[in-house]
Scaffold this active site. Structure first.
Site, PDB file in Angstrom:
ATOM      1  N   ASP A  79       0.834  -1.220   0.000  1.00  0.00           N
ATOM      2  CA  ASP A  79       0.000   0.000   0.000  1.00  0.00           C
ATOM      3  C   ASP A  79       0.859   1.258   0.000  1.00  0.00           C
ATOM      4  O   ASP A  79       2.053   1.216   0.279  1.00  0.00           O
ATOM      5  CB  ASP A  79      -0.963  -0.003   1.203  1.00  0.00           C
ATOM      6  N   GLU A 141       0.148  -1.132   5.725  1.00  0.00           N
ATOM      7  CA  GLU A 141       1.294  -0.703   6.537  1.00  0.00           C
ATOM      8  C   GLU A 141       1.162   0.774   6.858  1.00  0.00           C
ATOM      9  O   GLU A 141       1.454   1.209   7.967  1.00  0.00           O
ATOM     10  CB  GLU A 141       2.604  -0.967   5.779  1.00  0.00           C
TER      11      GLU A 141
HETATM   12 ZN   LIG Z   1       6.803   2.364   3.889  1.00  0.00          ZN
END
Ligand SMILES: [Zn+2]
Length: 388
Positions: A79, A141
């Site tokens: 992401d 993340e």
């Molecule tokens: Zn990163």
């Protein structure tokens, strides 16, 4: 040591594909995962999807070599952060090369590393190996390292073990051995609405939130005077209010206000203690609020919590990387990564090193240089060949 290479990195065309998928954390990452899975399959590598909590998102886990303990994990997140309200010189989802730099959302953080991992796959499958190389691509993340937890749990349940994990966050190909822990909360203040001319008979949620936020700012000032670790570029803990929302009109006493705050601590500092201080400030405000309105309330919801990371400089994984990088420099950084989850959660010694500069991450015109990609590919090949 800088190794410049005139050979274009093999990861360039892969990076172009990866950047073309808008994997902003709020979106599905499945189109990107489909592409990676297909790419791996073409090279005879089978991958496993791990996820389910969010139907549009998965982790991808693949193994090259034997199904055996030991070996190496190459870890990265799929992401990226939003481009909303950012002024880009070119389409952020079309990789653009200008002067040896490849521009695009996620080029540095951290699709550059993912592209390098995929680029060396043909090399890795060509050799027979005693120990496996694992590829671990995660999601979410950027919203608090939450997606990878499903993968960590899955691997733990399988009794997984490895000698080392490399998290390829953009460190400019320097070796990072530590980062701060991170935790975030959303605070919701419930007051009592009234016409603003009757303000003393109501409970102003925004004013209550403002007092708490002022208290949080005071904690920030204390942090700045407190414990230091000068190996970090920002050598002390930080706390910050990031979002606020509340009220319905200029002449209405607001009955709701919510805000988020997040803090980053050095190792040895207790995240529970910091939360307890904010909670105590809230508890101290409640009696006066409830004297006017029994239903007044201040509640907290944890948004994310990721552990800090520290691996000693004399750990075998660090010594291995120092040798391969040809540099003794060991850095500590303020930003969070999934390293703590692999290191503490899964028990795999973890280091952080990847292409690109964190200073350009999350910003318009994010880029990674061709040279950084070449250096990363070179490092990965040598690291994986050692693992053979
Ligand atoms: Zn990163």
């Amino acid at each position: 040591m800088t190794m410049s290479s005139s050979v274009p990195p093999q990861s360039r065309s892969i990076l172009e594909r990866l950047v073309s998928f808008d994997t902003t954390s709020r979106n599905s990452n499945l189109p990107l995962i489909d592409y990676v899975e297909e790419y791996l399959a073409r090279h005879g590598v089978r991958a496993r999807r791990v996820g389910g909590a969010d139907p549009g998102k998965v982790n991808l886990f693949a193994t090259i070599g034997p199904d055996a303990p030991g070996g190496l994990i190459l870890s990265g997140h799929t992401d990226c952060v939003p481009v909303d309200d950012q002024d880009w010189s070119s389409d952020p989802f079309v990789l653009a090369e200008r002067g040896g730099r490849l521009f695009g959302r996620g080029s540095a953080d951290m699709k550059g590393f993912l592209a390098c991992v995929l680029a060396v796959v043909p090399d890795l499958v060509a050799k027979s190996r005693a120990k496996p190389v694992h590829i671990a691509f995660s999601y979410d993340e950027e919203v608090g390292c939450t997606g990878v937890l499903e993968l960590i749990d899955d691997l733990k349940a399988r009794g997984f073990a490895a000698d080392m994990c490399l998290v390829g966050e953009p460190t400019g190909m320097e070796l990072v051995i530590a980062h701060k822990s991170g935790r975030a909360y959303r605070c919701l203040v419930t007051g009592l609405e009234a016409h603003s001319s009757l303000a003393p008979r109501a409970v102003n949620a925004i004013e209550t939130a403002a007092r708490l936020i002022a208290g949080i700012a005071e904690i920030a000032r204390e942090f700045a005077r407190g414990v230091r670790d000068d190996d970090f570029d920002l050598p002390h803990a930080t706390i910050n209010t990031g979002l606020i929302e509340g009220g319905t009109g200029m002449n209405i006493v607001p009955h709701h206000c919510s805000f988020t705050f997040e803090y980053r601590l050095l190792s040895g500092q207790d995240p529970e203690e910091v939360f307890a201080r904010v909670k105590a400030m809230a508890d101290a405000l409640l009696p006066a609020m409830r004297a006017i309105h029994k239903g007044a309330d201040i509640s907290f919801e944890q948004v994310y919590d990721y552990p800090g990371h520290f691996i000693p400089g004399d750990a075998p994984a660090v010594r291995r990387m120092v040798k391969l990088l040809g540099s003794n420099r060991l850095a500590k950084v303020a930003y969070g990564t999934e390293a703590g989850h692999f290191h503490n959660g899964l028990g795999v010694p973890t280091v952080i090193c990847g292409p690109g500069d964190i200073a350009v991450a999350h910003k318009p015109d994010e880029f990674v240089t061709l040279d950084q990609l070449s250096r990363c590919e070179d490092l990965l090949k040598r690291l994986c060949n050692e693992t053979a």
